[in-house]
Structures are given as structure tokens and as C-alpha cells.
Design a protein around this motif. Sequence first.
Motif, PDB file in Angstrom:
ATOM      1  N   TRP A 153     -10.567   3.938   6.729  1.00  0.00           N
ATOM      2  CA  TRP A 153     -10.642   4.491   5.385  1.00  0.00           C
ATOM      3  C   TRP A 153      -9.716   5.696   5.195  1.00  0.00           C
ATOM      4  O   TRP A 153      -9.799   6.374   4.186  1.00  0.00           O
ATOM      5  CB  TRP A 153     -12.084   4.900   5.066  1.00  0.00           C
ATOM      6  N   ASN A 157     -12.217  -4.450  10.467  1.00  0.00           N
ATOM      7  CA  ASN A 157     -11.438  -3.439  11.185  1.00  0.00           C
ATOM      8  C   ASN A 157     -12.355  -2.562  12.034  1.00  0.00           C
ATOM      9  O   ASN A 157     -13.339  -2.004  11.538  1.00  0.00           O
ATOM     10  CB  ASN A 157     -10.672  -2.548  10.204  1.00  0.00           C
ATOM     11  N   ILE A 186      -5.559   7.259   5.742  1.00  0.00           N
ATOM     12  CA  ILE A 186      -4.154   7.199   6.135  1.00  0.00           C
ATOM     13  C   ILE A 186      -3.835   8.393   7.038  1.00  0.00           C
ATOM     14  O   ILE A 186      -4.319   9.503   6.811  1.00  0.00           O
ATOM     15  CB  ILE A 186      -3.256   7.188   4.886  1.00  0.00           C
ATOM     16  N   THR A 240      -3.191   8.479  -0.636  1.00  0.00           N
ATOM     17  CA  THR A 240      -1.874   8.267  -0.031  1.00  0.00           C
ATOM     18  C   THR A 240      -1.022   9.527  -0.030  1.00  0.00           C
ATOM     19  O   THR A 240       0.084   9.521   0.511  1.00  0.00           O
ATOM     20  CB  THR A 240      -1.106   7.176  -0.790  1.00  0.00           C
ATOM     21  N   TYR A 283     -10.974  -3.407   0.509  1.00  0.00           N
ATOM     22  CA  TYR A 283     -10.054  -2.498  -0.172  1.00  0.00           C
ATOM     23  C   TYR A 283      -9.794  -3.050  -1.569  1.00  0.00           C
ATOM     24  O   TYR A 283      -9.576  -4.253  -1.736  1.00  0.00           O
ATOM     25  CB  TYR A 283      -8.745  -2.380   0.615  1.00  0.00           C
ATOM     26  N   ALA A 300      -3.895  -2.978  -1.797  1.00  0.00           N
ATOM     27  CA  ALA A 300      -3.826  -2.580  -0.392  1.00  0.00           C
ATOM     28  C   ALA A 300      -4.216  -3.720   0.536  1.00  0.00           C
ATOM     29  O   ALA A 300      -5.104  -4.519   0.235  1.00  0.00           O
ATOM     30  CB  ALA A 300      -4.746  -1.391  -0.145  1.00  0.00           C
ATOM     31  N   TRP A 308       0.639  -1.163   0.820  1.00  0.00           N
ATOM     32  CA  TRP A 308       0.166  -1.168  -0.562  1.00  0.00           C
ATOM     33  C   TRP A 308       1.329  -1.029  -1.549  1.00  0.00           C
ATOM     34  O   TRP A 308       2.485  -0.836  -1.162  1.00  0.00           O
ATOM     35  CB  TRP A 308      -0.845  -0.046  -0.759  1.00  0.00           C
ATOM     36  N   ILE A 342      -8.872   5.932  -1.113  1.00  0.00           N
ATOM     37  CA  ILE A 342      -7.832   6.022  -0.081  1.00  0.00           C
ATOM     38  C   ILE A 342      -6.706   6.877  -0.654  1.00  0.00           C
ATOM     39  O   ILE A 342      -6.014   6.466  -1.583  1.00  0.00           O
ATOM     40  CB  ILE A 342      -7.283   4.629   0.301  1.00  0.00           C
ATOM     41  N   MET A 386      -2.951   4.315   9.925  1.00  0.00           N
ATOM     42  CA  MET A 386      -4.307   4.777   9.643  1.00  0.00           C
ATOM     43  C   MET A 386      -4.940   5.261  10.942  1.00  0.00           C
ATOM     44  O   MET A 386      -4.732   4.658  12.004  1.00  0.00           O
ATOM     45  CB  MET A 386      -5.164   3.652   9.052  1.00  0.00           C
ATOM     46  N   TYR A 406      -2.489  -0.365  10.422  1.00  0.00           N
ATOM     47  CA  TYR A 406      -1.534  -0.015   9.370  1.00  0.00           C
ATOM     48  C   TYR A 406      -2.110  -0.322   7.995  1.00  0.00           C
ATOM     49  O   TYR A 406      -2.910  -1.247   7.831  1.00  0.00           O
ATOM     50  CB  TYR A 406      -0.233  -0.804   9.542  1.00  0.00           C
ATOM     51  N   TYR A 407      -1.664   0.453   7.027  1.00  0.00           N
ATOM     52  CA  TYR A 407      -2.042   0.295   5.624  1.00  0.00           C
ATOM     53  C   TYR A 407      -0.774  -0.020   4.843  1.00  0.00           C
ATOM     54  O   TYR A 407       0.266   0.637   5.027  1.00  0.00           O
ATOM     55  CB  TYR A 407      -2.650   1.599   5.120  1.00  0.00           C
ATOM     56  N   THR A 411      -4.396  -4.398   5.141  1.00  0.00           N
ATOM     57  CA  THR A 411      -4.283  -3.746   6.444  1.00  0.00           C
ATOM     58  C   THR A 411      -3.931  -4.776   7.506  1.00  0.00           C
ATOM     59  O   THR A 411      -4.194  -5.965   7.352  1.00  0.00           O
ATOM     60  CB  THR A 411      -5.601  -3.046   6.851  1.00  0.00           C
TER      61      THR A 411
END
Length: 315
Positions: A168, A76, A170, A124, A83, A133, A146, A122, A164, A143-144, A135
Amino acid sequence: MTLLTPLIEQRADPFIYKHSDGYYYFTASVPAYDGIELRRARTIAGLKDADTVMVWRKPDEGPYSDLIWAPEIHFNQGAWYIYFAAAPSREIKDQLFQHRMYVIRCQDANPVAGHWEFLGQIDTGIDSFCLDATTFSHQGQLYYLWAQKANDIAGNSNLYIAKMDKPWRIASEPVLLTKPEFDWECRGFLVNEGPAVLHRNGKFFITYSASATDENYAMGLLWADENSDLLDPKSWTKSQSPVLVSAPEHKIFGPGHNSFTLGEDGQTDLLVYHARTYTEIEGDPLWDPNRHTFVKPLRWDENGMPVFGSAALAD
């Protein structure tokens, strides 16, 4: 009819990523749950016997010192990220299954040989059990996605999505996409977990896993138009039936926690998942190591929808 055999034995929650350098990268939960293992190869088959490197080991104590689960490797914004979920030490009373999500980063070209740094948790915005999780990016936005427990929803975990602003961190409120509601999602435990994303045919597809991690484990499916608001739950359609289930006639049980990758031809979508080959588990299923990694082609129908087929068959 071609019966599948495991690609890699005793590796649960498998994740295979094909990078622009021509290598496949593989990670998964290791039986001891004590760290994060990576291997790479030029071919899918080559992953089976590739050298393995433990790129990160859990500390002896602290909030992320036990039960390292379901790592995923992603590239990324110019760097490698893994993750994963981790729990506090079991020596602390009542801390079992109190997982939170964490991330490590490697800025070297080869993540197997490179240096990894721990970036932390991370957050939330919801302080509860969370894991699994993944991405994905769309139109320049990362986007994340999970699984997490909600205090006001029955069950162990639901699926959430958020934007995100950094790999690392959100940058938006979590949005609930699905919770356990159908019978096949609520066998043994009420679970929606292990999401994986595939972008094809003008749609985004999210697979996920449901129920207890025994022979009841099965995979579900969500999909949304690529031009819709992916943070709007109304954009997503949920299959009322599972798309991949146990195949007891061929002794494949509890298929799930999948990922997607591309075949060596650069065109064939491959489904990566774990499954057991027996149901006679002695003791706590958590410590039975025999969830094996399987890989099979993913097919498509005339409407552009994925066809998963049998968890035991390659065709």
C-alpha cells in the motif's frame, strides 16, 4: 476463423487473476461505477455466470465517493489487495475526473467471502489525476505501475513506475516510462493508461491503452530485458505501432484496458480486454455500459514476442 463473443457483458477494464487455490478471480468497472465487484470460478467460462459480490461500496460523499474505476485484484505478500481509482463527489463543482488511487485489503483465504478493509490513498508524490494501477514482483521487489497526468506534459495521462516497500506504499520516485506521442495515441485525447504486465521469455512486457475510449482506443506495447533496471526508461523499448486495434469488419471497436491470465492448462497465456460492438453511442460515452469483456489466446513468435492478432478473432 473463430469469431469471439463476449465472456461477460457490460464489464469494462476487466481483470482476471488465477490464484494458487485453483480459482479464477474477476473484477472490472461496473456500469454504475459505485463499488467493487468480485466473482470467482474454477474455469474462465465459469466466470460468466458466477455469483457476484460487491465487496466494497463507495461512501456517499468525500474524496473517493464517485466514479469507481478499473479495480484490480492482486495477492501481494500474503494478503489480497484491490487497487482502484475514485473521484470526489460530482456534487462538488469541478471535481469530475479528479481521480486518485486507493487500495483495500483482505486477509482471509477467500476474498469473495472475506472482510475487506479500506487502507487509503496510494500517494505517488504527484498531486494530479491518476488511475489504473497494477503491481508485479521481480527478484523479491514489488513494483507499482500506473497512469497519471503531468502538468508539464501535454495530454491526459502518462505511464509511471516505482518500487513499493509495502503493498500500500510507494518507496521510490515515480519514473516516466511512456507518454502519448504517436498519432494512434492521440486520437480524441492524448492518453497512455491501463497498463498490464507479462513476464515471459526473459523479458517484461507492458501493454497499455491509448486515445479516446471510442473506436479509436487501441493497445500499445513496451518491453525490457528481465535483467535490466526496470526503473530506467532506457531499458524499455516502445512499439511505434499499436498491437491491438478495432476490427470494424467484425464490429469490434476500441479494444483495450487489458489484463493477462493463464488458461486452465497452466501454459496458455490469455489476453483479457474490453471492447464495444457498435459505435453509435448516445450521449456521454462514459455512461454507455456496453464495453464487454473478451478473452482470447495470446500467441508468441519465434523471437519470443507476443502476437496479439485481431481483436475479433480467437485464432
